[in-house]
Write an enzyme that holds these catalytic residues in place. Sequence first.
Site, PDB file in Angstrom:
ATOM      1  N   ASN A  75     -26.139   9.884  34.364  1.00 28.77           N
ATOM      2  CA  ASN A  75     -25.125   9.137  35.121  1.00 28.77           C
ATOM      3  C   ASN A  75     -23.779   9.831  35.120  1.00 28.77           C
ATOM      4  OD1 ASN A  75     -26.010   6.700  36.374  1.00 28.77           O
ATOM      5  ND2 ASN A  75     -26.706   6.092  34.343  1.00 28.77           N
ATOM      6  N   LYS A  80     -36.559   4.570  38.184  1.00 30.34           N
ATOM      7  CA  LYS A  80     -35.527   3.553  38.444  1.00 30.34           C
ATOM      8  C   LYS A  80     -35.691   3.089  39.885  1.00 30.34           C
ATOM      9  CE  LYS A  80     -31.784   4.634  35.245  1.00 30.34           C
ATOM     10  NZ  LYS A  80     -30.388   5.094  35.126  1.00 30.34           N
ATOM     11  N   ARG A  87     -46.862  -8.709  40.263  1.00 31.29           N
ATOM     12  CA  ARG A  87     -46.380  -8.235  38.942  1.00 31.29           C
ATOM     13  C   ARG A  87     -46.577  -6.741  38.731  1.00 31.29           C
ATOM     14  NH1 ARG A  87     -48.671 -13.188  37.263  1.00 31.29           N
ATOM     15  NH2 ARG A  87     -47.020 -14.747  37.181  1.00 31.29           N
ATOM     16  N   HIS A  99     -21.259   9.092  37.784  1.00 29.80           N
ATOM     17  CA  HIS A  99     -21.734   7.914  38.520  1.00 29.80           C
ATOM     18  C   HIS A  99     -20.886   6.666  38.276  1.00 29.80           C
ATOM     19  CE1 HIS A  99     -25.072  10.536  39.296  1.00 29.80           C
ATOM     20  NE2 HIS A  99     -25.766   9.614  39.932  1.00 29.80           N
ATOM     21  N   GLU A 111     -33.466   4.403  29.052  1.00 33.86           N
ATOM     22  CA  GLU A 111     -32.023   4.643  28.921  1.00 33.86           C
ATOM     23  C   GLU A 111     -31.398   3.925  27.730  1.00 33.86           C
ATOM     24  OE1 GLU A 111     -29.950   5.105  32.724  1.00 33.86           O
ATOM     25  OE2 GLU A 111     -28.157   4.321  31.775  1.00 33.86           O
ATOM     26  N   HIS A 132     -20.114   5.165  41.608  1.00 37.98           N
ATOM     27  CA  HIS A 132     -20.564   3.834  42.030  1.00 37.98           C
ATOM     28  C   HIS A 132     -19.356   2.966  42.420  1.00 37.98           C
ATOM     29  CE1 HIS A 132     -24.700   4.092  39.785  1.00 37.98           C
ATOM     30  NE2 HIS A 132     -24.669   4.798  40.891  1.00 37.98           N
ATOM     31  N   LYS A 153     -34.741  16.637  34.521  1.00 42.40           N
ATOM     32  CA  LYS A 153     -34.852  15.168  34.572  1.00 42.40           C
ATOM     33  C   LYS A 153     -36.132  14.700  33.888  1.00 42.40           C
ATOM     34  CE  LYS A 153     -34.220  10.940  37.020  1.00 42.40           C
ATOM     35  NZ  LYS A 153     -33.682  10.219  38.145  1.00 42.40           N
ATOM     36  N   GLU A 196     -26.117  16.139  43.089  1.00 44.23           N
ATOM     37  CA  GLU A 196     -26.966  15.779  41.931  1.00 44.23           C
ATOM     38  C   GLU A 196     -27.508  17.042  41.262  1.00 44.23           C
ATOM     39  OE1 GLU A 196     -27.024  12.770  40.802  1.00 44.23           O
ATOM     40  OE2 GLU A 196     -27.111  11.272  42.411  1.00 44.23           O
ATOM     41  N   ARG A 216     -30.677   9.329  28.382  1.00 50.56           N
ATOM     42  CA  ARG A 216     -30.809   9.211  29.845  1.00 50.56           C
ATOM     43  C   ARG A 216     -29.481   8.875  30.522  1.00 50.56           C
ATOM     44  NH1 ARG A 216     -35.663   6.692  33.618  1.00 50.56           N
ATOM     45  NH2 ARG A 216     -34.602   7.179  35.565  1.00 50.56           N
ATOM     46  N   HIS A 272     -24.045   8.556  48.855  1.00 54.84           N
ATOM     47  CA  HIS A 272     -24.133   8.469  47.389  1.00 54.84           C
ATOM     48  C   HIS A 272     -23.770   9.808  46.737  1.00 54.84           C
ATOM     49  CE1 HIS A 272     -25.572   7.368  43.432  1.00 54.84           C
ATOM     50  NE2 HIS A 272     -26.351   8.441  43.424  1.00 54.84           N
TER      51      HIS A 272
HETATM   52  P1  NAD Z   1     -30.969   8.137  52.132  1.00 55.42           P
HETATM   53  O1  NAD Z   1     -32.210   7.609  51.596  1.00 55.42           O
HETATM   54  O2  NAD Z   1     -30.043   7.202  52.829  1.00 55.42           O
HETATM   55  O3  NAD Z   1     -31.313   9.340  53.106  1.00 55.42           O
HETATM   56  C1  NAD Z   1     -30.269  10.015  53.753  1.00 55.42           C
HETATM   57  C2  NAD Z   1     -30.450  10.057  55.281  1.00 55.42           C
HETATM   58  O4  NAD Z   1     -31.378  11.084  55.617  1.00 55.42           O
HETATM   59  C3  NAD Z   1     -31.008   8.787  55.884  1.00 55.42           C
HETATM   60  O5  NAD Z   1     -30.414   8.598  57.145  1.00 55.42           O
HETATM   61  C4  NAD Z   1     -32.483   9.115  56.038  1.00 55.42           C
HETATM   62  O6  NAD Z   1     -33.118   8.358  57.033  1.00 55.42           O
HETATM   63  C5  NAD Z   1     -32.415  10.557  56.436  1.00 55.42           C
HETATM   64  N1  NAD Z   1     -33.572  11.371  56.137  1.00 55.42           N
HETATM   65  C6  NAD Z   1     -34.380  11.311  55.054  1.00 55.42           C
HETATM   66  N2  NAD Z   1     -35.227  12.341  55.042  1.00 55.42           N
HETATM   67  C7  NAD Z   1     -34.953  13.074  56.146  1.00 55.42           C
HETATM   68  C8  NAD Z   1     -35.478  14.264  56.665  1.00 55.42           C
HETATM   69  N3  NAD Z   1     -36.406  14.978  56.010  1.00 55.42           N
HETATM   70  N4  NAD Z   1     -34.996  14.729  57.831  1.00 55.42           N
HETATM   71  C9  NAD Z   1     -34.003  14.055  58.474  1.00 55.42           C
HETATM   72  N5  NAD Z   1     -33.448  12.937  58.019  1.00 55.42           N
HETATM   73  C10 NAD Z   1     -33.918  12.450  56.848  1.00 55.42           C
HETATM   74  O7  NAD Z   1     -30.091   8.832  50.995  1.00 55.42           O
HETATM   75  P2  NAD Z   1     -30.467   9.714  49.726  1.00 55.42           P
HETATM   76  O8  NAD Z   1     -29.304  10.579  49.504  1.00 55.42           O
HETATM   77  O9  NAD Z   1     -31.798  10.295  49.832  1.00 55.42           O
HETATM   78  O10 NAD Z   1     -30.559   8.619  48.558  1.00 55.42           O
HETATM   79  C11 NAD Z   1     -29.422   7.894  48.156  1.00 55.42           C
HETATM   80  C12 NAD Z   1     -29.897   6.651  47.427  1.00 55.42           C
HETATM   81  O11 NAD Z   1     -30.627   7.039  46.274  1.00 55.42           O
HETATM   82  C13 NAD Z   1     -28.755   5.776  46.953  1.00 55.42           C
HETATM   83  O12 NAD Z   1     -29.051   4.441  47.243  1.00 55.42           O
HETATM   84  C14 NAD Z   1     -28.749   5.985  45.454  1.00 55.42           C
HETATM   85  O13 NAD Z   1     -28.267   4.879  44.751  1.00 55.42           O
HETATM   86  C15 NAD Z   1     -30.198   6.237  45.173  1.00 55.42           C
HETATM   87  N6  NAD Z   1     -30.448   6.977  43.945  1.00 55.42           N
HETATM   88  C16 NAD Z   1     -31.382   6.494  43.096  1.00 55.42           C
HETATM   89  C17 NAD Z   1     -31.694   7.171  41.938  1.00 55.42           C
HETATM   90  C18 NAD Z   1     -32.794   6.688  41.056  1.00 55.42           C
HETATM   91  O14 NAD Z   1     -32.951   7.211  39.935  1.00 55.42           O
HETATM   92  N7  NAD Z   1     -33.583   5.720  41.486  1.00 55.42           N
HETATM   93  C19 NAD Z   1     -31.035   8.369  41.622  1.00 55.42           C
HETATM   94  C20 NAD Z   1     -30.074   8.855  42.520  1.00 55.42           C
HETATM   95  C21 NAD Z   1     -29.794   8.154  43.683  1.00 55.42           C
HETATM   96  N1  GLY Z   2     -30.223   8.857  38.382  1.00 53.88           N
HETATM   97  C1  GLY Z   2     -30.074   8.425  37.041  1.00 53.88           C
HETATM   98  C2  GLY Z   2     -31.354   8.157  36.334  1.00 53.88           C
HETATM   99  O1  GLY Z   2     -32.418   8.290  36.888  1.00 53.88           O
HETATM  100  O2  GLY Z   2     -31.319   7.785  35.200  1.00 53.88           O
END
Ligand code: NAD
Ligand code: GLY
Length: 362
Positions: free
Chosen positions: A246, A144, A122, A249, A238, A253, A228, A186, A242, A266
Site C-alpha cells: 500500500n 483482494k 458463500r 495508497h 495483511e 486513496h 507480489k 504500481e 502485505r 487509480h
Molecule cells: P480499469 O479496470 O478501470 O481499466 C482501465 C481502462 O482500460 C478501462 O476503461 C477498461 O475498460 C480499459 N481496458 C481494460 N483492458 C483494456 C485493453 N486491453 N485494451 C483497451 N482498453 C482496456 O482500471 P485498472 O487500472 O485496471 O484498475 C484499477 C482498479 O484496480 C481500481 O479500482 C483499484 O482500486 C483496483 N486495484 C485493486 C487491487 C487489488 O489488489 N485488488 C490492486 C490495485 C488496484
Molecule cells: N494492492 C495491494 C494488495 O494487494 O495488498
Amino acid sequence: MSSVAHTLTVKLGRRSYPILIGHGVLGESGLIGHHLPARDVLIVTNTTVAPLYLEALEGALRPRRTVATLLPDGESYKTLDTVARILDVLVANRFGRDCAVVALGGGVVGDMAGFAASVYQRGVAFVQVPTTLLAQVDSAVGGKTGVNHPGGKNLIGAFHQPTAVLADTATLASLPPRELRAGLAEVIKYGLIRDAAFFDWLESQAGALLAGDQDALAHVILRSCQIKAGIVGRDELEHGERALLNFGHTFGHAIESATGYGSWLHGEAVAAGMVMAARMSCESGLIDAAALARITTLIERVGLPTRLAGVSAQTMLQGMRMDKKVLDGHIRLVLLRAVGDAFVTADYDSRHLQRTLEAHLC
Ligand code: NAD
Ligand code: GLY
C-alpha cells in the site's frame, strides 16, 4: 507451441495457484480450462473489453457453458449495485456452487467479479484474466476483491483468491497510453518497496516501457508478480508485510475519494501518493533530498502526476483517516528508509505530514 512464457506460483498451501504470463494466453485453446474445473462459467467483463477479447476467451473455454455479462466501464461503477447485477445473472442462469466466475478486464472488473465470486453461494471458483498493465502486475494477484463506498475507497470487500491468473501481454497493445502509464505507477511501487535494482532498471528502461516494448513489459509483469506473490504467500491477510504493497495508497486513496472516483485514474493517484510518501520520508529524515528527487523524476518521466489541485490538506487528512491501515484512530503510513526498503509506521511528526501535503496541493 504454448503461448506461456513464464509461470510462477502464489504459494498458499492447498489454495496455491499459478500466474501464467505470455503473448496470447487468453485465447489458447484448453489453457484456461485446465485451471477451471467447472462446466458453467460466468465471464464478467465490460463494454470496452468485450468487443476486443470476449470472443477469443469464449473460444478457449469451449465446450463449457459460458454466459457473459457486460458491465458499464469505469471506476464510478465499482459499487455494490454493480456487484448485485453480477449476482442476479448467476441466479437467473441457475448457476450452482460448482460454477466459476472469470474476470476479463482491468482491476475494476477483477475486483467486482472476485467479490461476486466470494459471496455467491458463500464462494465459488474464480479465474483472473487481467487486460490492463495495472491488473497484470497487481490487482489480479493476491485475492483482494471489493467495491468502493462514497465514504472511502475499497471499503467493502473480501479476500478471495483466484484459482489461476492468465496475464496475456498481447492485450496491452490496445491499452490507451494513459492506462499504460497508470500501470507503471504500481510497477515503480515494487522497486521502491522491495527491489532497488529493479528501480534502477526502470530508470534505464522507462522509454522502452512507454513505447510498449513487449520484452520490457513482460519483464516488469514477471518481476512485479514475483515480488507480489512472495509477499502474499507470506502474509495473505495483511497482518504485517502485505501493508507495504500500500505504499503511496493512503495518500492515493484520499485523492481518489476527494476527486470523486473518476477524474484521476487509480495509478495516477498512487503515483502522486508515492511522491507524497517519499517526501514524508524525506521530511522525517529517513531519505535524503537526492533520493526524493530521483523518485519524483522517474514518476514525472513516466508522465504521471505528482501534485493535486483544488483539494485542501484537511480534506486529504479526512480521506486518509478512512484508510484500512488506521489503528486506534492513528493513520499509519508506509515510508521509505531507502529506495527498495519500505516499512509501516504510526510514529511520525504530524507537522511533517501537514508540510508534505501542503507541498503537493495547489
Ligand atoms: P480499469 O479496470 O478501470 O481499466 C482501465 C481502462 O482500460 C478501462 O476503461 C477498461 O475498460 C480499459 N481496458 C481494460 N483492458 C483494456 C485493453 N486491453 N485494451 C483497451 N482498453 C482496456 O482500471 P485498472 O487500472 O485496471 O484498475 C484499477 C482498479 O484496480 C481500481 O479500482 C483499484 O482500486 C483496483 N486495484 C485493486 C487491487 C487489488 O489488489 N485488488 C490492486 C490495485 C488496484
Ligand atoms: N494492492 C495491494 C494488495 O494487494 O495488498
